[in-house]
Design a protein around this motif. Structure first.
Motif, PDB file in Angstrom:
ATOM      1  N   SER A  26      48.415  59.061  24.339  1.00  0.00           N
ATOM      2  CA  SER A  26      47.806  58.492  23.138  1.00  0.00           C
ATOM      3  C   SER A  26      46.986  57.260  23.517  1.00  0.00           C
ATOM      4  CB  SER A  26      48.883  58.118  22.128  1.00  0.00           C
ATOM      5  OG  SER A  26      49.740  57.153  22.647  1.00  0.00           O
ATOM      6  N   GLN A  27      46.041  56.920  22.631  1.00  0.00           N
ATOM      7  CA  GLN A  27      45.188  55.755  22.886  1.00  0.00           C
ATOM      8  C   GLN A  27      46.012  54.479  22.779  1.00  0.00           C
ATOM      9  OE1 GLN A  27      42.308  56.311  19.817  1.00  0.00           O
ATOM     10  NE2 GLN A  27      41.163  57.850  20.951  1.00  0.00           N
ATOM     11  N   LYS A  28      45.866  53.603  23.758  1.00  0.00           N
ATOM     12  CA  LYS A  28      46.684  52.391  23.743  1.00  0.00           C
ATOM     13  C   LYS A  28      45.896  51.174  24.173  1.00  0.00           C
ATOM     14  CE  LYS A  28      50.977  51.983  24.236  1.00  0.00           C
ATOM     15  NZ  LYS A  28      52.357  51.794  24.714  1.00  0.00           N
ATOM     16  N   ILE A  29      46.248  50.058  23.589  1.00  0.00           N
ATOM     17  CA  ILE A  29      45.789  48.740  24.018  1.00  0.00           C
ATOM     18  C   ILE A  29      47.025  48.002  24.501  1.00  0.00           C
ATOM     19  CG2 ILE A  29      44.901  46.519  23.270  1.00  0.00           C
ATOM     20  CD1 ILE A  29      42.671  48.415  23.332  1.00  0.00           C
ATOM     21  N   GLU A  30      47.000  47.549  25.756  1.00  0.00           N
ATOM     22  CA  GLU A  30      48.172  46.897  26.329  1.00  0.00           C
ATOM     23  C   GLU A  30      47.855  45.464  26.699  1.00  0.00           C
ATOM     24  OE1 GLU A  30      50.515  50.629  28.346  1.00  0.00           O
ATOM     25  OE2 GLU A  30      48.692  49.920  29.332  1.00  0.00           O
ATOM     26  N   GLN A  31      48.725  44.575  26.269  1.00  0.00           N
ATOM     27  CA  GLN A  31      48.607  43.162  26.608  1.00  0.00           C
ATOM     28  C   GLN A  31      49.903  42.711  27.256  1.00  0.00           C
ATOM     29  OE1 GLN A  31      46.934  42.204  22.316  1.00  0.00           O
ATOM     30  NE2 GLN A  31      46.491  40.516  23.721  1.00  0.00           N
ATOM     31  N   ASN A  32      49.798  41.698  28.078  1.00  0.00           N
ATOM     32  CA  ASN A  32      50.977  41.175  28.760  1.00  0.00           C
ATOM     33  C   ASN A  32      51.941  40.631  27.716  1.00  0.00           C
ATOM     34  OD1 ASN A  32      52.876  40.008  30.368  1.00  0.00           O
ATOM     35  ND2 ASN A  32      51.425  38.943  31.685  1.00  0.00           N
ATOM     36  N   SER A  33      53.116  41.211  27.644  1.00  0.00           N
ATOM     37  CA  SER A  33      54.072  40.803  26.615  1.00  0.00           C
ATOM     38  C   SER A  33      54.766  39.480  26.943  1.00  0.00           C
ATOM     39  CB  SER A  33      55.125  41.892  26.417  1.00  0.00           C
ATOM     40  OG  SER A  33      55.785  42.147  27.639  1.00  0.00           O
ATOM     41  N   GLU A  34      54.675  39.062  28.199  1.00  0.00           N
ATOM     42  CA  GLU A  34      55.306  37.783  28.545  1.00  0.00           C
ATOM     43  C   GLU A  34      54.459  36.635  28.024  1.00  0.00           C
ATOM     44  OE1 GLU A  34      57.190  39.237  32.834  1.00  0.00           O
ATOM     45  OE2 GLU A  34      56.174  37.311  32.651  1.00  0.00           O
ATOM     46  N   ALA A  35      55.122  35.613  27.533  1.00  0.00           N
ATOM     47  CA  ALA A  35      54.412  34.444  27.034  1.00  0.00           C
ATOM     48  C   ALA A  35      53.731  33.728  28.190  1.00  0.00           C
ATOM     49  CB  ALA A  35      55.383  33.495  26.334  1.00  0.00           C
ATOM     50  N   ALA A  69      43.305  29.007  30.203  1.00  0.00           N
ATOM     51  CA  ALA A  69      44.230  30.120  29.932  1.00  0.00           C
ATOM     52  C   ALA A  69      43.460  31.424  30.052  1.00  0.00           C
ATOM     53  CB  ALA A  69      44.802  29.996  28.515  1.00  0.00           C
ATOM     54  N   THR A  70      44.059  32.395  30.725  1.00  0.00           N
ATOM     55  CA  THR A  70      43.442  33.711  30.874  1.00  0.00           C
ATOM     56  C   THR A  70      44.414  34.776  30.387  1.00  0.00           C
ATOM     57  OG1 THR A  70      42.106  33.014  32.760  1.00  0.00           O
ATOM     58  CG2 THR A  70      42.440  35.373  32.471  1.00  0.00           C
ATOM     59  N   LEU A  71      43.985  35.541  29.387  1.00  0.00           N
ATOM     60  CA  LEU A  71      44.805  36.599  28.816  1.00  0.00           C
ATOM     61  C   LEU A  71      44.162  37.945  29.137  1.00  0.00           C
ATOM     62  CD1 LEU A  71      45.319  33.919  27.117  1.00  0.00           C
ATOM     63  CD2 LEU A  71      46.044  35.450  25.284  1.00  0.00           C
ATOM     64  N   THR A  72      45.009  38.942  29.356  1.00  0.00           N
ATOM     65  CA  THR A  72      44.530  40.244  29.790  1.00  0.00           C
ATOM     66  C   THR A  72      44.764  41.313  28.731  1.00  0.00           C
ATOM     67  OG1 THR A  72      45.086  39.656  32.064  1.00  0.00           O
ATOM     68  CG2 THR A  72      44.724  41.985  31.615  1.00  0.00           C
ATOM     69  N   CYS A  73      43.798  42.212  28.613  1.00  0.00           N
ATOM     70  CA  CYS A  73      43.893  43.345  27.699  1.00  0.00           C
ATOM     71  C   CYS A  73      43.439  44.601  28.453  1.00  0.00           C
ATOM     72  CB  CYS A  73      43.003  43.099  26.482  1.00  0.00           C
ATOM     73  SG  CYS A  73      42.780  44.503  25.380  1.00  0.00           S
ATOM     74  N   THR A  88      34.394  47.955  32.154  1.00  0.00           N
ATOM     75  CA  THR A  88      34.677  49.364  31.842  1.00  0.00           C
ATOM     76  C   THR A  88      35.215  50.110  33.061  1.00  0.00           C
ATOM     77  OG1 THR A  88      32.370  49.907  32.266  1.00  0.00           O
ATOM     78  CG2 THR A  88      32.998  49.517  29.975  1.00  0.00           C
ATOM     79  N   THR A  89      34.990  49.572  34.248  1.00  0.00           N
ATOM     80  CA  THR A  89      35.530  50.212  35.453  1.00  0.00           C
ATOM     81  C   THR A  89      37.032  49.984  35.543  1.00  0.00           C
ATOM     82  OG1 THR A  89      33.439  49.896  36.604  1.00  0.00           O
ATOM     83  CG2 THR A  89      35.380  50.334  37.964  1.00  0.00           C
ATOM     84  N   LEU A  90      37.443  48.760  35.322  1.00  0.00           N
ATOM     85  CA  LEU A  90      38.866  48.420  35.348  1.00  0.00           C
ATOM     86  C   LEU A  90      39.559  48.750  34.037  1.00  0.00           C
ATOM     87  CD1 LEU A  90      38.800  44.935  37.149  1.00  0.00           C
ATOM     88  CD2 LEU A  90      39.395  47.159  38.127  1.00  0.00           C
ATOM     89  N   LYS A  91      38.768  49.106  32.997  1.00  0.00           N
ATOM     90  CA  LYS A  91      39.317  49.354  31.654  1.00  0.00           C
ATOM     91  C   LYS A  91      40.095  48.121  31.182  1.00  0.00           C
ATOM     92  CE  LYS A  91      39.747  54.376  32.226  1.00  0.00           C
ATOM     93  NZ  LYS A  91      38.737  54.782  31.248  1.00  0.00           N
ATOM     94  N   GLN A  92      39.389  46.992  31.229  1.00  0.00           N
ATOM     95  CA  GLN A  92      40.076  45.740  30.977  1.00  0.00           C
ATOM     96  C   GLN A  92      39.138  44.715  30.340  1.00  0.00           C
ATOM     97  OE1 GLN A  92      41.036  42.885  34.423  1.00  0.00           O
ATOM     98  NE2 GLN A  92      43.027  43.821  34.017  1.00  0.00           N
ATOM     99  N   SER A  93      39.739  43.873  29.510  1.00  0.00           N
ATOM    100  CA  SER A  93      39.043  42.711  28.979  1.00  0.00           C
ATOM    101  C   SER A  93      39.867  41.473  29.316  1.00  0.00           C
ATOM    102  CB  SER A  93      38.874  42.824  27.464  1.00  0.00           C
ATOM    103  OG  SER A  93      38.324  41.634  26.925  1.00  0.00           O
ATOM    104  N   LEU A  94      39.184  40.413  29.711  1.00  0.00           N
ATOM    105  CA  LEU A  94      39.847  39.135  29.943  1.00  0.00           C
ATOM    106  C   LEU A  94      39.354  38.139  28.899  1.00  0.00           C
ATOM    107  CD1 LEU A  94      39.625  38.808  33.841  1.00  0.00           C
ATOM    108  CD2 LEU A  94      41.536  39.666  32.475  1.00  0.00           C
ATOM    109  N   CYS A 137      44.403  41.611  21.054  1.00  0.00           N
ATOM    110  CA  CYS A 137      43.237  42.377  21.468  1.00  0.00           C
ATOM    111  C   CYS A 137      43.203  43.651  20.636  1.00  0.00           C
ATOM    112  CB  CYS A 137      43.349  42.694  22.958  1.00  0.00           C
ATOM    113  SG  CYS A 137      42.031  43.723  23.629  1.00  0.00           S
ATOM    114  N   ALA A 138      42.020  44.055  20.205  1.00  0.00           N
ATOM    115  CA  ALA A 138      41.889  45.280  19.413  1.00  0.00           C
ATOM    116  C   ALA A 138      40.684  46.064  19.903  1.00  0.00           C
ATOM    117  CB  ALA A 138      41.741  44.954  17.927  1.00  0.00           C
ATOM    118  N   GLY A 139      40.862  47.374  20.028  1.00  0.00           N
ATOM    119  CA  GLY A 139      39.783  48.236  20.479  1.00  0.00           C
ATOM    120  C   GLY A 139      39.218  49.052  19.320  1.00  0.00           C
ATOM    121  N   GLY A 140      37.908  49.161  19.262  1.00  0.00           N
ATOM    122  CA  GLY A 140      37.261  49.920  18.209  1.00  0.00           C
ATOM    123  C   GLY A 140      36.425  51.045  18.774  1.00  0.00           C
TER     124      GLY A 140
END
Lengths: 115, 112
Positions: B1-10, B19-23, B68-74, B90-93
Motif C-alpha cells: 500500500s502507499q505509505k509516507i514514513e517519518q522517523n517516529s523517534e523524537a 533540525a533535519t526531518l526525513t520523509c 525522487t531517486t531516493l524517494k525522500q524529502s528532507l 509530511c503528506a504526499g499528494g
C-alpha cells in the motif's frame, strides 16, 4: 489562523449515544474533509466532500455519516457511539481546482471519549 | 500500500542548530509533498509544498528538498528556536482529486 471551526472541542459521552461533530469554514472552500487521528499515529481520511450534496467515504472504514447541505458546513454524525470511536476528529477544507495541489486548512479538532 | 514514513523517534536539538526531518515514500510517486506543523491539541498548519520537478524550496528559516531517486524529502529548520518545538507531518499528494497520504509525524524538541 485558518477560518475553520469545530465544536465541541472536547466531548465525553456514554456508549450508544448519538453525537454530531460540527465543522464550519468561512473561506468558501468547495472541498471539505474529516480525519481521525490517534496519538502518535497518522491522520486517516474518513469522509470528504467536493461540494454541496457531494459526500464520499475515505480510506478508513467508519461507522459515521456526513452531510453537505451548505458549502460552509460539514457535520459528522455517529448514530451509536462506542468506545472504539474514542479519538481525535479533525475537519479540514481546501479549494478545489482541477490540476492544482490542494493545501488543506485544519480546524482545532474535537477530542472524543466514549465511555 | 502507499505509505509516507517519518522517523517516529523524537528529535531533540539545541537552540541555534539546524533540525533535519526525513520523509520517505513507498509504493507510489507523489506529484508533490507537503509539510505541516501540529501543536498539541491543535490541527495541523500548512508550512511548505514542493512539487516532484522541484529540487528545493525555501521559506524564511525553512527549507525542503525532494529527491525522487531516493524517494525522500528532507525538511530543515535553520537557527532553530524553542518555539519551533512541535510535531511535523509530511503528506504526499497525487493528481488533483486524490487524497493526501499523511505520515505519523516527527516530534521536534528545541532546548535553550
Amino acid at each position: 489562523e485558518a477560518d475553520i471551526y469545530q465544536t465541541p472541542r472536547y466531548l465525553v459521552i456514554g456508549t450508544g449515544k448519538k453525537i454530531t461533530l460540527e465543522c464550519s469554514q468561512t473561506m468558501g472552500h468547495d472541498k471539505m474533509y474529516w480525519y481521525q487521528q490517534d496519538p502518535g499515529m497518522e491522520l486517516h481520511l474518513i469522509h470528504y466532500s467536493y461540494g454541496v450534496n457531494s459526500t464520499e467515504k475515505g480510506d478508513l472504514s467508519s461507522e459515521s455519516t456526513v452531510s453537505r447541505i451548505r458549502t460552509e458546513h460539514f457535520p459528522l454524525t455517529l448514530e451509536s457511539a462506542r468506545p472504539s470511536h474514542t479519538s481525535q476528529y479533525l475537519c479540514a477544507s481546501s479549494e478545489y481546482k482541477t490540476g492544482a495541489q490542494e493545501t488543506q486548512y485544519f480546524g482545532p479538532g474535537t477530542r472524543l471519549l466514549v465511555l | 500500500s502507499q505509505k509516507i514514513e517519518q522517523n517516529s523517534e523524537a528529535l531533540n536539538i539545541q537552540e541555534g542548530k539546524t533540525a533535519t526531518l526525513t520523509c520517505n515514500y513507498t509504493n507510489y510517486s507523489p506529484a508533490y509533498l507537503q509539510w505541516y506543523r501540529q501543536d498539541p491539541g491543535r490541527g495541523p498548519v500548512f508550512l511548505l509544498l514542493i512539487r516532484e520537478n522541484e529540487k528545493e524550496k525555501r521559506k524564511e528559516r525553512l527549507k525542503v528538498t525532494f529527491d525522487t531517486t531516493l524517494k525522500q524529502s528532507l525538511f530543515h529548520i535553520t537557527a532553530s528556536q524553542p518555539a519551533d518545538s512541535a510535531t511535523y507531518l509530511c503528506a504526499g499528494g497525487g493528481q488533483a482529486g486524490t487524497a493526501l497520504i499523511f505520515g505519523k509525524g516527527t516530534t521536534l524538541s528545541v532546548s535553550s
